[in-house]
Design a protein around this motif. Structure first.
Motif, PDB file in Angstrom:
ATOM      1  N   UNK A   1       0.836  -1.206   0.000  1.00  0.00           N
ATOM      2  CA  UNK A   1       0.000   0.000   0.000  1.00  0.00           C
ATOM      3  C   UNK A   1       0.871   1.256   0.000  1.00  0.00           C
ATOM      4  N   UNK A   2       1.974   1.243   0.746  1.00  0.00           N
ATOM      5  CA  UNK A   2       2.894   2.385   0.705  1.00  0.00           C
ATOM      6  C   UNK A   2       3.469   2.532  -0.701  1.00  0.00           C
ATOM      7  N   UNK A   3       3.834   1.404  -1.327  1.00  0.00           N
ATOM      8  CA  UNK A   3       4.362   1.450  -2.689  1.00  0.00           C
ATOM      9  C   UNK A   3       3.324   1.998  -3.668  1.00  0.00           C
ATOM     10  N   UNK A   4       2.059   1.638  -3.466  1.00  0.00           N
ATOM     11  CA  UNK A   4       0.992   2.160  -4.319  1.00  0.00           C
ATOM     12  C   UNK A   4       0.841   3.668  -4.131  1.00  0.00           C
ATOM     13  N   UNK A   5       0.849   4.127  -2.898  1.00  0.00           N
ATOM     14  CA  UNK A   5       0.748   5.562  -2.642  1.00  0.00           C
ATOM     15  C   UNK A   5       1.927   6.314  -3.240  1.00  0.00           C
ATOM     16  N   UNK A   6       3.085   5.698  -3.162  1.00  0.00           N
ATOM     17  CA  UNK A   6       4.275   6.321  -3.733  1.00  0.00           C
ATOM     18  C   UNK A   6       4.148   6.441  -5.258  1.00  0.00           C
ATOM     19  N   UNK A   7       3.650   5.378  -5.907  1.00  0.00           N
ATOM     20  CA  UNK A   7       3.476   5.407  -7.362  1.00  0.00           C
ATOM     21  C   UNK A   7       2.449   6.462  -7.776  1.00  0.00           C
TER      22      UNK A   7
ATOM     23  N   UNK B   1       6.235  16.430 -15.228  1.00  0.00           N
ATOM     24  CA  UNK B   1       7.133  15.778 -16.167  1.00  0.00           C
ATOM     25  C   UNK B   1       7.371  14.307 -15.897  1.00  0.00           C
ATOM     26  N   UNK B   2       6.590  13.710 -15.013  1.00  0.00           N
ATOM     27  CA  UNK B   2       6.790  12.289 -14.674  1.00  0.00           C
ATOM     28  C   UNK B   2       6.564  11.409 -15.900  1.00  0.00           C
ATOM     29  N   UNK B   3       7.312  10.320 -15.959  1.00  0.00           N
ATOM     30  CA  UNK B   3       7.153   9.320 -17.026  1.00  0.00           C
ATOM     31  C   UNK B   3       5.994   8.406 -16.636  1.00  0.00           C
ATOM     32  N   UNK B   4       4.817   8.656 -17.208  1.00  0.00           N
ATOM     33  CA  UNK B   4       3.632   7.904 -16.816  1.00  0.00           C
ATOM     34  C   UNK B   4       3.713   6.438 -17.221  1.00  0.00           C
ATOM     35  N   UNK B   5       4.453   6.137 -18.275  1.00  0.00           N
ATOM     36  CA  UNK B   5       4.614   4.737 -18.662  1.00  0.00           C
ATOM     37  C   UNK B   5       5.353   3.957 -17.584  1.00  0.00           C
ATOM     38  N   UNK B   6       6.373   4.585 -16.980  1.00  0.00           N
ATOM     39  CA  UNK B   6       7.108   3.897 -15.907  1.00  0.00           C
ATOM     40  C   UNK B   6       6.230   3.754 -14.673  1.00  0.00           C
ATOM     41  N   UNK B   7       5.373   4.755 -14.410  1.00  0.00           N
ATOM     42  CA  UNK B   7       4.439   4.654 -13.289  1.00  0.00           C
ATOM     43  C   UNK B   7       3.478   3.495 -13.524  1.00  0.00           C
TER      44      UNK B   7
ATOM     45  N   UNK C   1       4.049   0.845 -15.225  1.00  0.00           N
ATOM     46  CA  UNK C   1       4.806  -0.384 -15.003  1.00  0.00           C
ATOM     47  C   UNK C   1       4.863  -0.714 -13.510  1.00  0.00           C
ATOM     48  N   UNK C   2       5.079   0.319 -12.676  1.00  0.00           N
ATOM     49  CA  UNK C   2       5.073   0.107 -11.226  1.00  0.00           C
ATOM     50  C   UNK C   2       3.731  -0.435 -10.759  1.00  0.00           C
ATOM     51  N   UNK C   3       2.654   0.169 -11.264  1.00  0.00           N
ATOM     52  CA  UNK C   3       1.318  -0.244 -10.843  1.00  0.00           C
ATOM     53  C   UNK C   3       1.009  -1.666 -11.306  1.00  0.00           C
ATOM     54  N   UNK C   4       1.440  -2.004 -12.511  1.00  0.00           N
ATOM     55  CA  UNK C   4       1.206  -3.367 -12.999  1.00  0.00           C
ATOM     56  C   UNK C   4       1.959  -4.390 -12.154  1.00  0.00           C
TER      57      UNK C   4
ATOM     58  N   UNK D   1      -6.185   3.722  -9.465  1.00  0.00           N
ATOM     59  CA  UNK D   1      -4.967   4.456  -9.807  1.00  0.00           C
ATOM     60  C   UNK D   1      -4.517   4.124 -11.235  1.00  0.00           C
ATOM     61  N   UNK D   2      -4.611   2.846 -11.607  1.00  0.00           N
ATOM     62  CA  UNK D   2      -4.262   2.461 -12.980  1.00  0.00           C
ATOM     63  C   UNK D   2      -5.167   3.161 -13.984  1.00  0.00           C
ATOM     64  N   UNK D   3      -6.458   3.219 -13.672  1.00  0.00           N
ATOM     65  CA  UNK D   3      -7.410   3.866 -14.582  1.00  0.00           C
ATOM     66  C   UNK D   3      -7.053   5.329 -14.785  1.00  0.00           C
ATOM     67  N   UNK D   4      -6.690   6.012 -13.721  1.00  0.00           N
ATOM     68  CA  UNK D   4      -6.333   7.427 -13.825  1.00  0.00           C
ATOM     69  C   UNK D   4      -5.105   7.615 -14.714  1.00  0.00           C
TER      70      UNK D   4
END
Length: 404
Positions: A319-325, A333-339, A341-344, A361-364
């Motif tokens: 859950x902390x990792x999800x909040x961080x992502x 300027x965040x790389x949303x593709x890498x985000x 990947x984190x969520x997947x 979060x993935x949907x957003x």
């Protein structure tokens, strides 16, 4: 008085008084199962007798009836004299201000596993059903029931005392109690059922956090937890629109935040941050970054991510990792593709299998990447997983707007 109105009043009394009534009976009996049975029976009696008139002090009436039922049961027990030495030092009538905190410490005794500690406290302090406990902990209902039963048996077999620990015992017990109090708040902040929030649970968590601060005034983590809860609670009125719909932090009218509560929360969080770097200190720091930002757009998302990075070192939970992502996705300027990947990758975590906020979060992120079909599928998944009707309507509206 009409039965429907009585049922409404009894339901309100259950939310407001369950834990204090139960804790008072536990203090008298030192038997969790007996205390729970008698507390439930007192509420049943209320349904039968309150049509003739609601007592001026419903909580006091329930406490008196539950304790009387417990004493009657004890008198009928053939082993009454064996039970009497287990009564606490002060079995006097009525409730004591520290009763709920005593019950939390009993449930969080180190002889119990952490999973059992949390499940039992949610059941006894919050009065949550087994299904609601399962929803909060992201586990199956049979698993939640087994944890609660196992914890009660362990307390009875080990003769775990019903008391606030001595000073030298407190540090070893603190983390478990803080975790449970935070989960009590979480259970009320987004409640299962039609209401977004159960203020009885959030209020009880704030009350317990204050008791912990009084008990351990020099410890930063209780201060931080109280600060975190106050900053979250201060935004409560702005979380729901006039027509009862969910309003995200990004869209909230900050003038509706409670300034007094906010100021106390920020003050306590700041003081704690100067004395420690525990997980509740870091969570309070994240909340502080949100509430002190001039606006959502001017939030220091880079610093928020740094706080989550620090949190992951001491508390590496999914859950902390999800909040961080999620926070990372909002860094300019965040790389949303890498985000994504984190969520997947987090989607493979068993603990998040039924956690609605992950597909949300993935949907957003998918919507912001211009992939509406995949975003729609993720929203549909989130809708099926959420247990709160207000959140379900919000997600449904997001899905509808996505496909227009």
């Amino acid at each position: 008085m009409a039965a429907v109105e009585v049922a409404r009043v009894v339901d309100a009394a259950h939310r407001e008084s369950w834990s204090t009534v139960l804790a008072s009976v536990v203090r008298l009996t030192r038997d969790l199962d007996l205390a729970e049975d008698c507390t439930q029976d007192a509420f049943v009696q209320a349904l039968r007798t309150w049509p003739d008139g609601i007592p001026a002090n419903p909580g006091g009436w329930l406490t008196t009836v539950a304790r009387r039922l417990a004493l009657d049961r004890l008198r009928r027990e053939t082993n009454l004299w064996r039970k009497l030495p287990l009564l606490v030092e002060d079995p006097g009538d009525g409730e004591q201000p520290t009763d709920p905190l005593r019950l939390v410490f009993t449930c969080c005794h180190p002889a119990l596993g952490r999973d059992s500690q949390v499940a039992l406290t949610l059941r006894l302090i919050c009065g949550l059903t087994t299904r609601e406990v399962a929803a909060v902990l992201l586990i199956g209902e049979p698993t939640a029931a087994a944890r609660i039963t196992r914890a009660k048996k362990k307390i009875a077999a080990a003769g775990i005392p019903y008391r606030i620990p001595a000073d030298h015992e407190l540090p070893a017990r603190l983390d478990a109690v803080l975790t449970v109090v935070h989960l009590v708040y979480t259970a009320g902040h987004v409640a299962a059922g039609p209401e977004l929030t159960r203020t009885d649970l959030t209020g009880r968590a704030v009350e317990l956090a204050r008791l912990l601060v009084r008990l351990m005034p020099d410890e930063p983590e209780p201060q931080a937890l109280l600060g975190l809860l106050l900053m979250t609670e201060a935004r409560g009125d702005a979380r729901v629109s006039a027509d009862g719909e969910l309003v995200l932090l990004a869209d909230q009218d900050r003038s509706r935040w409670n300034p007094r509560m906010l100021a106390e929360g920020v003050s306590r969080a700041t003081a704690a941050l100067g004395r420690g770097q525990g997980r509740f200190v870091l969570q309070a720091a994240v909340a502080g970054l949100h509430v002190t930002a001039p606006s959502w757009e001017k939030t220091d998302w880079t610093q928020v991510v740094r706080m989550y990075d620090a949190m992951l070192l001491s508390w590496p939970t999914p859950i902390v990792a999800l909040n961080r992502a999620a926070a990372h996705s909002l860094v300019p300027g965040a790389d949303l593709e890498s985000v994504l990947t984190e969520l997947d990758a987090l989607g493979k975590e068993p603990a998040l299998a039924s956690y609605a906020y992950l597909p949300a979060a993935r949907a957003d992120v998918l919507a912001r990447l211009g992939r509406p079909a995949e975003a729609a599928t993720a929203y549909e998944t989130a809708i099926t997983l959420t247990a709160n009707e207000t959140e379900r309507r919000f997600l449904t509206n997001r899905l509808i707007n996505l496909t227009r």
